[in-house]
Design a protein around this motif. Structure first.
Motif, PDB file in Angstrom:
ATOM      1  N   SER A   2      -9.993  -7.900 -18.309  1.00  0.00           N
ATOM      2  CA  SER A   2      -9.381  -7.917 -19.630  1.00  0.00           C
ATOM      3  C   SER A   2      -9.154  -9.080 -20.323  1.00  0.00           C
ATOM      4  O   SER A   2      -7.951  -9.802 -19.433  1.00  0.00           O
ATOM      5  CB  SER A   2      -8.602  -6.837 -19.743  1.00  0.00           C
ATOM      6  OG  SER A   2      -7.683  -7.088 -20.844  1.00  0.00           O
ATOM      7  N   SER A   3      -9.400  -9.564 -21.281  1.00  0.00           N
ATOM      8  CA  SER A   3      -9.052 -10.945 -21.894  1.00  0.00           C
ATOM      9  C   SER A   3      -7.534 -10.948 -22.232  1.00  0.00           C
ATOM     10  O   SER A   3      -6.876 -11.915 -22.167  1.00  0.00           O
ATOM     11  CB  SER A   3     -10.070 -11.366 -23.026  1.00  0.00           C
ATOM     12  OG  SER A   3     -10.315 -10.347 -24.107  1.00  0.00           O
ATOM     13  N   PHE A   4      -7.323  -9.878 -23.071  1.00  0.00           N
ATOM     14  CA  PHE A   4      -5.867  -9.988 -23.312  1.00  0.00           C
ATOM     15  C   PHE A   4      -4.892  -9.911 -22.319  1.00  0.00           C
ATOM     16  O   PHE A   4      -3.765 -10.387 -22.226  1.00  0.00           O
ATOM     17  CB  PHE A   4      -5.545  -8.700 -24.486  1.00  0.00           C
ATOM     18  CG  PHE A   4      -5.925  -9.030 -25.828  1.00  0.00           C
ATOM     19  CD1 PHE A   4      -4.986 -10.124 -26.583  1.00  0.00           C
ATOM     20  CD2 PHE A   4      -6.797  -8.784 -26.481  1.00  0.00           C
ATOM     21  CE1 PHE A   4      -5.256 -10.320 -27.760  1.00  0.00           C
ATOM     22  CE2 PHE A   4      -7.223  -9.020 -27.840  1.00  0.00           C
ATOM     23  CZ  PHE A   4      -6.381  -9.976 -28.479  1.00  0.00           C
ATOM     24  N   PHE A  31     -10.643   2.465 -17.191  1.00  0.00           N
ATOM     25  CA  PHE A  31     -10.731   2.987 -18.314  1.00  0.00           C
ATOM     26  C   PHE A  31     -12.064   4.193 -18.004  1.00  0.00           C
ATOM     27  O   PHE A  31     -12.280   5.060 -18.757  1.00  0.00           O
ATOM     28  CB  PHE A  31     -10.953   2.545 -19.513  1.00  0.00           C
ATOM     29  CG  PHE A  31      -9.815   2.056 -20.189  1.00  0.00           C
ATOM     30  CD1 PHE A  31      -8.837   2.764 -20.720  1.00  0.00           C
ATOM     31  CD2 PHE A  31      -9.642   0.610 -20.399  1.00  0.00           C
ATOM     32  CE1 PHE A  31      -7.623   2.249 -21.263  1.00  0.00           C
ATOM     33  CE2 PHE A  31      -8.445  -0.030 -20.838  1.00  0.00           C
ATOM     34  CZ  PHE A  31      -7.596   0.753 -21.362  1.00  0.00           C
ATOM     35  N   GLY A  58      -3.328   2.974 -26.056  1.00  0.00           N
ATOM     36  CA  GLY A  58      -4.133   2.826 -24.927  1.00  0.00           C
ATOM     37  C   GLY A  58      -4.883   1.441 -24.768  1.00  0.00           C
ATOM     38  O   GLY A  58      -6.010   1.243 -24.196  1.00  0.00           O
ATOM     39  N   LYS A  59      -4.255   0.482 -25.277  1.00  0.00           N
ATOM     40  CA  LYS A  59      -4.675  -1.042 -25.028  1.00  0.00           C
ATOM     41  C   LYS A  59      -3.783  -1.753 -23.954  1.00  0.00           C
ATOM     42  O   LYS A  59      -2.645  -1.364 -23.977  1.00  0.00           O
ATOM     43  CB  LYS A  59      -4.680  -1.772 -26.363  1.00  0.00           C
ATOM     44  CG  LYS A  59      -5.224  -1.119 -27.424  1.00  0.00           C
ATOM     45  CD  LYS A  59      -6.405  -2.285 -27.742  1.00  0.00           C
ATOM     46  CE  LYS A  59      -7.200  -1.575 -29.069  1.00  0.00           C
ATOM     47  NZ  LYS A  59      -8.651  -1.918 -28.874  1.00  0.00           N
ATOM     48  N   ILE A  60      -4.617  -2.312 -23.143  1.00  0.00           N
ATOM     49  CA  ILE A  60      -3.843  -3.191 -22.157  1.00  0.00           C
ATOM     50  C   ILE A  60      -3.867  -4.615 -22.591  1.00  0.00           C
ATOM     51  O   ILE A  60      -4.683  -5.072 -23.272  1.00  0.00           O
ATOM     52  CB  ILE A  60      -4.899  -3.049 -20.862  1.00  0.00           C
ATOM     53  CG1 ILE A  60      -6.204  -3.247 -20.759  1.00  0.00           C
ATOM     54  CG2 ILE A  60      -4.323  -1.648 -20.214  1.00  0.00           C
ATOM     55  CD1 ILE A  60      -6.943  -3.170 -19.573  1.00  0.00           C
ATOM     56  N   PRO A  61      -3.000  -5.284 -21.976  1.00  0.00           N
ATOM     57  CA  PRO A  61      -1.973  -4.799 -20.891  1.00  0.00           C
ATOM     58  C   PRO A  61      -0.787  -4.347 -21.350  1.00  0.00           C
ATOM     59  O   PRO A  61      -0.417  -4.510 -22.788  1.00  0.00           O
ATOM     60  CB  PRO A  61      -1.521  -6.066 -20.184  1.00  0.00           C
ATOM     61  CG  PRO A  61      -1.366  -7.357 -21.561  1.00  0.00           C
ATOM     62  CD  PRO A  61      -2.862  -6.798 -22.394  1.00  0.00           C
ATOM     63  N   GLU A  78       1.582  -5.079 -26.268  1.00  0.00           N
ATOM     64  CA  GLU A  78       1.390  -6.344 -26.979  1.00  0.00           C
ATOM     65  C   GLU A  78       1.587  -7.608 -26.522  1.00  0.00           C
ATOM     66  O   GLU A  78       2.814  -8.009 -26.191  1.00  0.00           O
ATOM     67  CB  GLU A  78       1.938  -5.942 -28.635  1.00  0.00           C
ATOM     68  CG  GLU A  78       1.396  -5.096 -29.260  1.00  0.00           C
ATOM     69  CD  GLU A  78      -0.189  -5.247 -29.751  1.00  0.00           C
ATOM     70  OE1 GLU A  78      -0.495  -6.423 -29.995  1.00  0.00           O
ATOM     71  OE2 GLU A  78      -0.896  -4.272 -29.736  1.00  0.00           O
ATOM     72  N   THR A  79       0.665  -8.174 -26.212  1.00  0.00           N
ATOM     73  CA  THR A  79       0.883  -9.562 -25.321  1.00  0.00           C
ATOM     74  C   THR A  79       1.876 -10.604 -25.814  1.00  0.00           C
ATOM     75  O   THR A  79       2.496 -10.970 -24.903  1.00  0.00           O
ATOM     76  CB  THR A  79      -0.636 -10.246 -25.196  1.00  0.00           C
ATOM     77  OG1 THR A  79      -1.315 -10.410 -26.593  1.00  0.00           O
ATOM     78  CG2 THR A  79      -1.781  -9.608 -24.313  1.00  0.00           C
ATOM     79  N   ASP A 107      -5.238 -14.906 -31.484  1.00  0.00           N
ATOM     80  CA  ASP A 107      -5.638 -13.792 -31.346  1.00  0.00           C
ATOM     81  C   ASP A 107      -6.482 -13.150 -32.426  1.00  0.00           C
ATOM     82  O   ASP A 107      -7.518 -12.580 -32.261  1.00  0.00           O
ATOM     83  CB  ASP A 107      -4.323 -12.963 -31.175  1.00  0.00           C
ATOM     84  CG  ASP A 107      -3.412 -12.702 -29.960  1.00  0.00           C
ATOM     85  OD1 ASP A 107      -3.914 -13.499 -28.982  1.00  0.00           O
ATOM     86  OD2 ASP A 107      -2.699 -12.075 -29.835  1.00  0.00           O
ATOM     87  N   GLN A 159     -14.108 -10.099 -29.286  1.00  0.00           N
ATOM     88  CA  GLN A 159     -14.157  -8.681 -28.755  1.00  0.00           C
ATOM     89  C   GLN A 159     -15.129  -8.114 -29.519  1.00  0.00           C
ATOM     90  O   GLN A 159     -15.876  -7.250 -28.920  1.00  0.00           O
ATOM     91  CB  GLN A 159     -12.600  -8.051 -29.057  1.00  0.00           C
ATOM     92  CG  GLN A 159     -11.685  -8.209 -27.828  1.00  0.00           C
ATOM     93  CD  GLN A 159     -10.621  -7.359 -28.191  1.00  0.00           C
ATOM     94  OE1 GLN A 159     -10.302  -6.901 -29.271  1.00  0.00           O
ATOM     95  NE2 GLN A 159      -9.879  -6.934 -27.204  1.00  0.00           N
TER      96      GLN A 159
END
Ligand SMILES: N[C@@H](CCC(=O)N[C@@H](CS)C(=O)NCC(=O)O)C(=O)O
Length: 215
Positions: free
Chosen positions: A11-13, A35, A51-54, A67-68, A104, A112
């Motif tokens: 995962s890029s983020f 997922f 539901g968004k990583i990380p 949130e990165t 971002d 993305q």
């Protein structure tokens, strides 16, 4: 272990947060989120319904940090290390955040869009949206190429959160809308990012999963 990072190596983020952790050798426990596995996805969504990583979980402070950019600011505040990725000077910090937002929102998010469209079921694609995203990427490349001619890192001499944001955004964007032949300063910047030990380690750990990324 006090800190846990819910993530996936591809995962890029997640790369953005991993770079920050590796820059300062911050101890943490990696928790892989899959997922495609209903149980893993449900467990993660119980922690962060978006539901968004990380997501960073700090057991010592009982804090869940999504949130990165917020994760990186949180690490700088509570787990500072040798490399200050956000700066104590308010004006410099604002400029770092602007570049972080730029990478971002205007590189990472359009990249993305292109990748995710390739993963959609047949008949559910969004060609117009993909063309728009590709145009946004080209515009972003044009805007940063001149800037990067005279800079080592996004802010100049200091490696910051903006570089954590730039590295995965540009790495994966180059696979979708290649820039090496057209934007030589962006290409040289990506090479510097890839040579940085923190990002080199992230890429090495992601390599076994690269076959899963549609090109
Ligand atoms: N703004 C978020 C973006 C995170 C994000 O988009 N993560 C992707 C992986 S690179 C994700 O979790 N996608 C899963 C999904 O959307 O269902 C951040 O900075 O952390």
């Amino acid at each position: 272990m006090t800190l846990k990072l819910y993530y996936h190596p591809l995962s890029s983020f997640c790369h953005k947060a991993l770079i920050a952790l590796y820059e300062n050798a911050t101890p943490f426990e990696p928790v892989m989120v899959d997922f495609s596995n209903a149980e893993s996805a449900a467990q993660f969504k119980a922690l962060w319904p978006i539901g968004k990583i990380p997501v960073l979980r700090d057991e010592a402070r009982d804090r869940t940090v999504p949130e990165t950019s917020i994760i990186i600011e949180y690490l700088a505040q509570y787990y500072p290390g040798r490399v200050n990725l956000v700066s104590d000077d308010a004006d410099t910090a604002r400029q770092i955040r602007l570049r972080d937002r730029f990478y971002d929102l205007y590189v990472h998010v359009p990249m993305q869009k292109v990748v995710v469209d390739r993963l959609r079921p047949a008949g559910k694609n969004d060609p117009f949206g993909v063309e728009e995203a590709k145009d946004k990427l080209r515009l972003a490349y044009d805007m940063i190429d001149g800037d990067l001619a005279a800079r080592t890192w996004a802010m100049g001499d200091d490696f910051t959160m903006a570089d954590c944001a730039a590295a995965p955004a540009l790495f994966y964007a180059d696979w979708q809308v290649p820039f090496r032949a057209t934007h030589k300063h962006v290409a040289a910047y990506l090479d510097r990012l890839l040579a940085r030990p923190s990002y080199a380690r992230v890429i090495k750990e992601a390599e076994p999963y690269f076959h899963m990324v549609p090109k």
